[in-house]
Each structure stands twice: as C-alpha cells, then as structure tokens.
Design a protein around this motif. Structure first.
Motif, mmCIF file in Angstrom:
data_model
loop_
_atom_site.group_PDB
_atom_site.id
_atom_site.type_symbol
_atom_site.label_atom_id
_atom_site.label_comp_id
_atom_site.label_asym_id
_atom_site.label_seq_id
_atom_site.Cartn_x
_atom_site.Cartn_y
_atom_site.Cartn_z
ATOM 1 N N ASN A 1 15.126 -4.672 4.766
ATOM 2 C CA ASN A 1 13.939 -4.017 5.322
ATOM 3 C C ASN A 1 13.477 -2.854 4.451
ATOM 4 O OD1 ASN A 1 13.965 -5.834 7.447
ATOM 5 N ND2 ASN A 1 15.007 -4.438 8.844
ATOM 6 N N ILE A 2 14.436 -2.117 3.894
ATOM 7 C CA ILE A 2 14.092 -1.032 2.962
ATOM 8 C C ILE A 2 13.410 -1.617 1.727
ATOM 9 C CG2 ILE A 2 15.050 0.707 1.394
ATOM 10 C CD1 ILE A 2 17.264 1.155 3.580
ATOM 11 N N ALA A 3 14.012 -2.671 1.156
ATOM 12 C CA ALA A 3 13.465 -3.295 -0.053
ATOM 13 C C ALA A 3 12.053 -3.828 0.202
ATOM 14 C CB ALA A 3 14.382 -4.420 -0.522
ATOM 15 N N TRP A 4 11.858 -4.491 1.339
ATOM 16 C CA TRP A 4 10.541 -5.044 1.665
ATOM 17 C C TRP A 4 9.497 -3.927 1.729
ATOM 18 C CZ3 TRP A 4 7.392 -3.938 5.794
ATOM 19 C CH2 TRP A 4 6.242 -4.715 5.885
ATOM 20 N N GLN A 5 9.836 -2.850 2.454
ATOM 21 C CA GLN A 5 8.864 -1.766 2.612
ATOM 22 C C GLN A 5 8.569 -1.081 1.276
ATOM 23 O OE1 GLN A 5 7.938 2.184 5.298
ATOM 24 N NE2 GLN A 5 9.735 1.017 5.813
ATOM 25 N N LEU A 6 9.616 -0.849 0.478
ATOM 26 C CA LEU A 6 9.401 -0.233 -0.831
ATOM 27 C C LEU A 6 8.494 -1.110 -1.700
ATOM 28 C CD1 LEU A 6 12.931 1.220 -1.677
ATOM 29 C CD2 LEU A 6 10.855 2.521 -1.128
ATOM 30 N N ASN A 7 8.737 -2.406 -1.691
ATOM 31 C CA ASN A 7 7.890 -3.315 -2.474
ATOM 32 C C ASN A 7 6.434 -3.238 -2.025
ATOM 33 O OD1 ASN A 7 9.526 -4.527 -4.444
ATOM 34 N ND2 ASN A 7 10.457 -5.856 -2.922
ATOM 35 N N GLU B 1 1.588 1.579 -10.744
ATOM 36 C CA GLU B 1 1.807 1.003 -12.074
ATOM 37 C C GLU B 1 3.166 1.366 -12.660
ATOM 38 O OE1 GLU B 1 -1.395 1.652 -14.804
ATOM 39 O OE2 GLU B 1 -2.893 1.316 -13.237
ATOM 40 N N LYS B 2 3.681 2.529 -12.320
ATOM 41 C CA LYS B 2 4.870 3.037 -12.985
ATOM 42 C C LYS B 2 6.175 2.757 -12.232
ATOM 43 C CE LYS B 2 6.157 7.103 -15.596
ATOM 44 N NZ LYS B 2 5.885 8.488 -15.899
ATOM 45 N N CYS B 3 6.158 2.780 -10.904
ATOM 46 C CA CYS B 3 7.388 2.719 -10.110
ATOM 47 C C CYS B 3 7.582 1.345 -9.473
ATOM 48 C CB CYS B 3 7.382 3.786 -9.023
ATOM 49 S SG CYS B 3 7.189 5.471 -9.663
ATOM 50 N N LYS B 4 8.821 0.857 -9.517
ATOM 51 C CA LYS B 4 9.176 -0.438 -8.930
ATOM 52 C C LYS B 4 10.477 -0.293 -8.139
ATOM 53 C CE LYS B 4 5.771 -2.378 -11.063
ATOM 54 N NZ LYS B 4 4.540 -2.075 -10.408
ATOM 55 N N ALA B 5 10.588 -1.118 -7.074
ATOM 56 C CA ALA B 5 11.786 -1.120 -6.231
ATOM 57 C C ALA B 5 12.789 -2.148 -6.748
ATOM 58 C CB ALA B 5 11.398 -1.456 -4.795
ATOM 59 N N TYR B 6 14.071 -1.813 -6.607
ATOM 60 C CA TYR B 6 15.155 -2.695 -7.032
ATOM 61 C C TYR B 6 16.249 -2.718 -5.976
ATOM 62 C CZ TYR B 6 13.106 -2.646 -11.694
ATOM 63 O OH TYR B 6 12.250 -2.785 -12.750
ATOM 64 N N LEU B 7 16.960 -3.831 -5.954
ATOM 65 C CA LEU B 7 18.202 -3.949 -5.183
ATOM 66 C C LEU B 7 19.336 -3.555 -6.115
ATOM 67 C CD1 LEU B 7 17.293 -7.192 -3.255
ATOM 68 C CD2 LEU B 7 17.614 -4.911 -2.280
ATOM 69 N N PRO B 8 20.596 -3.620 -5.676
ATOM 70 C CA PRO B 8 21.667 -3.093 -6.537
ATOM 71 C C PRO B 8 21.587 -3.578 -7.988
ATOM 72 C CG PRO B 8 22.571 -3.742 -4.443
ATOM 73 C CD PRO B 8 21.132 -4.191 -4.451
ATOM 74 N N LEU C 1 16.880 1.169 -4.787
ATOM 75 C CA LEU C 1 16.468 2.241 -5.682
ATOM 76 C C LEU C 1 15.055 2.014 -6.186
ATOM 77 C CD1 LEU C 1 18.130 1.646 -9.125
ATOM 78 C CD2 LEU C 1 18.836 0.352 -7.148
ATOM 79 N N VAL C 2 14.441 3.095 -6.608
ATOM 80 C CA VAL C 2 13.117 3.046 -7.211
ATOM 81 C C VAL C 2 13.221 3.637 -8.609
ATOM 82 C CG1 VAL C 2 10.741 3.920 -7.119
ATOM 83 C CG2 VAL C 2 11.892 3.186 -5.012
ATOM 84 N N LEU C 3 12.746 2.858 -9.573
ATOM 85 C CA LEU C 3 12.721 3.298 -10.965
ATOM 86 C C LEU C 3 11.277 3.505 -11.378
ATOM 87 C CD1 LEU C 3 15.274 0.761 -12.495
ATOM 88 C CD2 LEU C 3 15.710 3.064 -11.618
ATOM 89 N N CYS C 4 11.022 4.619 -12.031
ATOM 90 C CA CYS C 4 9.664 4.942 -12.476
ATOM 91 C C CYS C 4 9.611 4.995 -13.999
ATOM 92 C CB CYS C 4 9.202 6.254 -11.837
ATOM 93 S SG CYS C 4 9.088 6.168 -10.042
#
Length: 178
Positions: free
Chosen positions: A46-52, A59-66, A82-85
């Motif tokens: 649910n966290i991953a879905w919402q972050l996505n 443009e800069k930030c994307k969500a990732y699982l482990p 996690l979110v990487l920018c």
C-alpha cells in the motif's frame, strides 16, 4: 570476569555471496528471515502503490521496494520502501542516501529499525525516515534537521507533506492500514 570475544567482521564481498536475505551493518550480518508476515507485506504494498501514484508526475523522484543500499564495504541495508531522487545507474545497488525511507516494524527487526538503522540513516543524511508500526497502526515520521532526526508526526489517519527534491507530496497514512 568478562569474556573478550572477537566476532568476525564481514564485507560486501562476503555479503553478495550469501543465500537468502541479509543486511550488513558495520560488518555484522543480520538475517532478514523469515519473510515478513502478510499484514506487513500488504502495508508495504500500500505504501509502494501510494508513492508510485504521488510521484508519477515527478521527473526526479521514484519509489522503490527493497534494494541494496551499499553505504560502504561493511554496510549494506535494504529499506522496506524508499524514494530516490537521483539516477540509479547500472550497479546492482545504490550508493547515495534515499530521500525518504519507510521501515515497517516486525518483532525480529524492531530493535534494529528503531535504534541501529535510525542512527545510521540519520548519519547518512536521509531526509525523512518513517517507522511504521503495523500492530499499533501508527507511523512515526522523522525529518532530518540540523543533522538530527526530529519527529514531525505520529501519523494514523493523517496526511503528511514531504518536500522531496523538486516534488512535494502529501502522503495519506489512512490508506496504508488494512
């Protein structure tokens, strides 16, 4: 009388050959087994879905699982979400701090997440650290200010704004609980 025991210290070269899921912190291995229970995995999903969804136009930030975060030769961790920018590159791991990390507590990882990883993430400059307690349905949200984590929310059904690099998102914690 105290025993002066010397424990072996391991490196990334050792770590990458191990079977199963592990984390390595200051040369000390931590088993990531057994697999998290279904409730833990649903909240992570649910966290991953919402972050996505929230980051789809960023443009800069994307969500990732482990994913392996290799901090140095003796420390490799795998945050739950996690979110990487920044651009990830071709390596099988990341080397720079994520902007936002969610760790979901379980009985076997609670001490490590609340103490060891908390200090490690603070030291490495993670901007936001969210500790999710599935059993108590509460998330403690920390922001790095002056090189220290400061709690900004005890989120249950709250919306919390995260100012990411180039994007601002409003995360709705009411949507992650089962």
């Amino acid at each position: 009388m105290f025993l002066n025991l010397k424990y072996p210290k391991y490196t990334y070269d050792d770590y990458k050959n191990w079977e199963g899921r592990w984390e390595l912190i200051d040369g000390i291995p931590y088993a990531m087994t057994p697999m998290p229970p279904p409730k833990h995995q649903r909240v992570s999903n649910n966290i991953a879905w919402q972050l996505n969804e929230l980051l789809k136009d960023c443009e800069k930030c994307k969500a990732y699982l482990p994913v392996d975060w290799k901090i140095d030769e003796n420390t490799v961790v795998q945050p739950d979400n996690l979110v990487l920018c920044y651009e990830v590159g071709d390596k099988p791991y990341i080397t720079k701090a994520p902007t936002l990390i969610f760790e979901i507590l379980s009985k076997s990882t609670a001490f490590k997440d609340l103490n060891i990883k908390y200090k490690l993430y603070e030291k490495e400059g993670v901007k936001y650290y969210v500790v999710v307690n599935v059993e108590d349905t509460i998330a403690k949200v920390y922001e790095l200010k002056d090189y220290r984590f400061v709690k900004i929310a005890d989120a249950i059904n709250d919306k919390v704004k995260f100012d990411l690099e180039g994007c601002e998102i409003e995360f709705d914690f009411s949507l992650i609980w089962e």
